[in-house]
Design a protein around this motif. Sequence first.
Motif, PDB file in Angstrom:
ATOM      1  N   LYS A  17       0.834  -1.210   0.000  1.00 45.60           N
ATOM      2  CA  LYS A  17       0.000   0.000   0.000  1.00 45.60           C
ATOM      3  C   LYS A  17       0.865   1.255   0.000  1.00 45.60           C
ATOM      4  N   ASP A  18       1.967   1.202   0.754  1.00 46.71           N
ATOM      5  CA  ASP A  18       2.853   2.362   0.813  1.00 46.71           C
ATOM      6  C   ASP A  18       3.505   2.616  -0.542  1.00 46.71           C
ATOM      7  N   THR A  19       3.889   1.545  -1.231  1.00 48.34           N
ATOM      8  CA  THR A  19       4.453   1.701  -2.583  1.00 48.34           C
ATOM      9  C   THR A  19       3.439   2.360  -3.509  1.00 48.34           C
ATOM     10  N   LEU A  20       2.206   1.879  -3.480  1.00 54.72           N
ATOM     11  CA  LEU A  20       1.157   2.460  -4.329  1.00 54.72           C
ATOM     12  C   LEU A  20       0.895   3.912  -3.947  1.00 54.72           C
ATOM     13  N   LYS A  21       0.957   4.203  -2.643  1.00 60.46           N
ATOM     14  CA  LYS A  21       0.723   5.568  -2.177  1.00 60.46           C
ATOM     15  C   LYS A  21       1.823   6.492  -2.688  1.00 60.46           C
ATOM     16  N   GLN A  22       3.079   6.028  -2.586  1.00 60.71           N
ATOM     17  CA  GLN A  22       4.196   6.843  -3.071  1.00 60.71           C
ATOM     18  C   GLN A  22       4.040   7.158  -4.556  1.00 60.71           C
ATOM     19  N   LEU A  23       3.686   6.154  -5.348  1.00 60.23           N
ATOM     20  CA  LEU A  23       3.547   6.352  -6.786  1.00 60.23           C
ATOM     21  C   LEU A  23       2.400   7.313  -7.095  1.00 60.23           C
ATOM     22  N   GLU A  24       1.324   7.192  -6.340  1.00 62.14           N
ATOM     23  CA  GLU A  24       0.186   8.092  -6.539  1.00 62.14           C
ATOM     24  C   GLU A  24       0.557   9.522  -6.155  1.00 62.14           C
ATOM     25  N   TYR A  25       1.227   9.680  -5.011  1.00 57.56           N
ATOM     26  CA  TYR A  25       1.672  11.006  -4.581  1.00 57.56           C
ATOM     27  C   TYR A  25       2.655  11.592  -5.593  1.00 57.56           C
ATOM     28  N   ASN A  26       3.555  10.752  -6.071  1.00 61.73           N
ATOM     29  CA  ASN A  26       4.546  11.200  -7.051  1.00 61.73           C
ATOM     30  C   ASN A  26       3.870  11.747  -8.305  1.00 61.73           C
ATOM     31  N   ASP A  27       2.837  11.034  -8.781  1.00 60.57           N
ATOM     32  CA  ASP A  27       2.137  11.472  -9.989  1.00 60.57           C
ATOM     33  C   ASP A  27       1.399  12.780  -9.752  1.00 60.57           C
ATOM     34  N   ASP A  28       0.847  12.949  -8.561  1.00 60.53           N
ATOM     35  CA  ASP A  28       0.196  14.222  -8.224  1.00 60.53           C
ATOM     36  C   ASP A  28       1.216  15.353  -8.208  1.00 60.53           C
ATOM     37  N   ILE A  29       2.398  15.070  -7.660  1.00 60.51           N
ATOM     38  CA  ILE A  29       3.455  16.089  -7.621  1.00 60.51           C
ATOM     39  C   ILE A  29       3.842  16.523  -9.032  1.00 60.51           C
ATOM     40  N   LEU A  30       4.017  15.553  -9.908  1.00 57.90           N
ATOM     41  CA  LEU A  30       4.433  15.873 -11.273  1.00 57.90           C
ATOM     42  C   LEU A  30       3.309  16.537 -12.066  1.00 57.90           C
ATOM     43  N   ASN A  31       2.114  15.977 -11.971  1.00 62.24           N
ATOM     44  CA  ASN A  31       1.004  16.485 -12.781  1.00 62.24           C
ATOM     45  C   ASN A  31       0.546  17.876 -12.359  1.00 62.24           C
ATOM     46  N   HIS A  32       0.736  18.209 -11.080  1.00 57.95           N
ATOM     47  CA  HIS A  32       0.249  19.504 -10.579  1.00 57.95           C
ATOM     48  C   HIS A  32       1.378  20.420 -10.111  1.00 57.95           C
ATOM     49  N   ASN A  33       2.624  20.060 -10.451  1.00 55.48           N
ATOM     50  CA  ASN A  33       3.774  20.913 -10.141  1.00 55.48           C
ATOM     51  C   ASN A  33       3.785  21.317  -8.661  1.00 55.48           C
ATOM     52  N   LEU A  34       3.620  20.319  -7.785  1.00 50.88           N
ATOM     53  CA  LEU A  34       3.460  20.615  -6.362  1.00 50.88           C
ATOM     54  C   LEU A  34       4.750  21.062  -5.686  1.00 50.88           C
ATOM     55  N   ILE A  35       5.905  20.679  -6.206  1.00 43.10           N
ATOM     56  CA  ILE A  35       7.168  21.143  -5.591  1.00 43.10           C
ATOM     57  C   ILE A  35       7.202  22.671  -5.586  1.00 43.10           C
ATOM     58  N   LYS A  36       6.705  23.272  -6.645  1.00 44.57           N
ATOM     59  CA  LYS A  36       6.650  24.735  -6.727  1.00 44.57           C
ATOM     60  C   LYS A  36       5.793  25.291  -5.590  1.00 44.57           C
ATOM     61  N   ASN A  37       4.631  24.666  -5.357  1.00 46.78           N
ATOM     62  CA  ASN A  37       3.750  25.117  -4.275  1.00 46.78           C
ATOM     63  C   ASN A  37       4.407  24.932  -2.914  1.00 46.78           C
ATOM     64  N   PHE A  38       5.044  23.773  -2.722  1.00 45.56           N
ATOM     65  CA  PHE A  38       5.673  23.488  -1.430  1.00 45.56           C
ATOM     66  C   PHE A  38       6.777  24.497  -1.123  1.00 45.56           C
ATOM     67  N   LEU A  39       7.623  24.764  -2.113  1.00 41.88           N
ATOM     68  CA  LEU A  39       8.737  25.697  -1.908  1.00 41.88           C
ATOM     69  C   LEU A  39       8.222  27.115  -1.676  1.00 41.88           C
ATOM     70  N   TYR A  40       7.146  27.474  -2.362  1.00 47.87           N
ATOM     71  CA  TYR A  40       6.544  28.810  -2.181  1.00 47.87           C
ATOM     72  C   TYR A  40       6.020  28.959  -0.757  1.00 47.87           C
ATOM     73  N   GLU A  41       5.349  27.912  -0.280  1.00 55.88           N
ATOM     74  CA  GLU A  41       4.811  27.959   1.081  1.00 55.88           C
ATOM     75  C   GLU A  41       5.940  28.050   2.107  1.00 55.88           C
ATOM     76  N   ASP A  42       7.043  27.358   1.850  1.00 56.11           N
ATOM     77  CA  ASP A  42       8.167  27.377   2.784  1.00 56.11           C
ATOM     78  C   ASP A  42       8.819  28.750   2.872  1.00 56.11           C
ATOM     79  N   ASN A  43       8.748  29.507   1.778  1.00 58.59           N
ATOM     80  CA  ASN A  43       9.425  30.816   1.724  1.00 58.59           C
ATOM     81  C   ASN A  43       8.521  31.975   2.108  1.00 58.59           C
ATOM     82  N   LYS A  44       7.299  31.683   2.514  1.00 58.47           N
ATOM     83  CA  LYS A  44       6.372  32.756   2.910  1.00 58.47           C
ATOM     84  C   LYS A  44       6.872  33.473   4.159  1.00 58.47           C
TER      85      LYS A  44
END
Length: 626
Positions: A599-626
């Motif tokens: 389940k954890d493997t499937l979760k990682q892959l699903e999270y990874n695809d969300d990160i790539l498809n929605h450019n979430l690293i950009k959001n995370f880094l923006y939130e960190d620099n607020k």
Amino acid sequence: MNHIKFLKLILKKIFINNLDIIYFFIIISIKEINYNKLISPYFLNYKIPIISSVIVISSISILFKNKNRIRYLYIMDILISIIVFADSLYYRYAKDAISIGTIKNATMLGSVSSSVETLLKFSDAFYFIDIVVLIPVLFLYKKISRVDTSFYIRFIVFLTVFFIGAAGDALCIHNLDIEQPGLIHTMSNKIYLLSKIGNINYHMLDCYNETSTKLSNLKPIPSATQNEIKQYLNKKDIPTGTMLKGAGQGKNLIVIQVEALQQFVIGKKINGAEITPNLNRWLAKSLYFNNYYYQVAAGNTSDAEFLSLNSLYPAPTGAAYELYPGNTFNSTAKQFNSKGYFTVALNGYEDGFWNRNVMYKAEDFSNYCSEKDYNIDEQVGLGLSDKSFFNQTLEKLKTYKQPYYSFMITLSSHIPYDDQKGYGNDLNLGKYKGSLIGNYMNGIHYTDAQLGMFLDKLDKEGILKNSILVVYGDHFAIPKYEAQSLYDIEGIKNATDLDWENLQKVPMMIHFPYDANKGINSLPAGQVDLYPTIANLFNLNKKYMFGKDLLNATTNIVSLRDSSFTNGNVFYVAYTDTYYDIKSGKQIPSTSSLVDEKKDTLKQLEYNDDILNHNLIKNFLYEDNK
């Protein structure tokens, strides 16, 4: 008796009127079943979805009048035959199923036309013989007088037949969704998916998912989902120890990704000669990770780069380098830039290959040296020889302001491995001479010689006194269709899927100045773990990574893109849904802890695809620099 004769006459007319549909149904079903036997001999329940999908396609022909119906069926026969033929070739090469993403990146797979011939089999003609034979038969069949029924009747019959087929398809897909939740959406395990729903349904689902993904990516991802992913990654960021923390601070980092360097050649001899004598020598002077799996998908070499540079998994279909160049990444180059390093990627091939010229900018490399920055004075295989590449790169390294981070990709040991002969160090291959695996051993022997000379020169020039060196292989060298020759080399009889998976490792070594910290680390690991390991050595920010710092971890789970995984003791083979005990090599039943790891493997892959498809690293880094 007259009634029986009348009934026979009616049935005969129905048979003659629909002989084209009956023939199409039978021949396409046989072709599809034959392909499914190739890719999944383990499963016996694939006939229902195959037959159901062929019924659906056949039903559409009922809407047409006689001549147009024949035309439609003939075109569909040709189209499906080409698809199944292409699928068969690709499976023999990559042990995977073709997807739209694979087709998009077909030009990025390199010059492998000569290797296609080795994939062909005489039995492949089976997919096309009926098409040729049918031509004269169709002309004769058109001349047969048949009843042309009204559109209303044809439509009623079409609906009836269509819903029979569609119901069978829906039932199979529904059952699979219960058995493997999320698989039909992520398509993370394409072979298992295809084996369960049939080839036609698989390609229809691939088209649907490709379209729906593009549409869904236009919508913002819920903030709750973003927070869930961020919290999951933040837990992975918690330090597990301080072993060698900061050991590389202020030093250069030289990373070499070696084309098709597979682990089975390490320490192996052929007719008394070492295949990789130089690597063997340097591994003995380094920290050697001997349980290191490649984790690439359809992007092959570019996926290995993506994994190693970003600690993110590759895309489920296609290549991340082609799909996400507009994304923000927290890459190694970005982190080294923040430390004042000069960062450079070097590869003696076309700068646009695998979209590197765009992707390296997204990954924040200061510079990219490609084919145009080298003198192409000697070619081996695809392009600039490894010998010339290493010699010219050494001169470039001498000019860089220290400290620098250089990321190098070799080229000569690319499939089909048939252009490295005649350089004065050919192996005596014996019975393997002329075979793909023989050519590979000779090809990687050539690359090993050039790599050895380069490392020796780095040492002689004193560069390694102030540098940490990382060398690893990018992906498999021997495709699945050559599995038997690989088993033969390894002395494996009655091979299982575990045997195949155990051979899907690549060597990875970290060399420290003055040969410090040498030894062997047998922790199960993968390419996604390289970045956090480097981050520990150089005190880099290692946020938002899926990998682990291998220098301080005591346990690790290696997750593969097809949702297979291993914890070092057990290997879960996703495409057969089977657990193996690694030590005994035997199949074992599932346990609650293994289910949690799955389940954890499937979760990682699903999270990874969300990160790539929605450019979430950009959001995370923006939130960190607020």
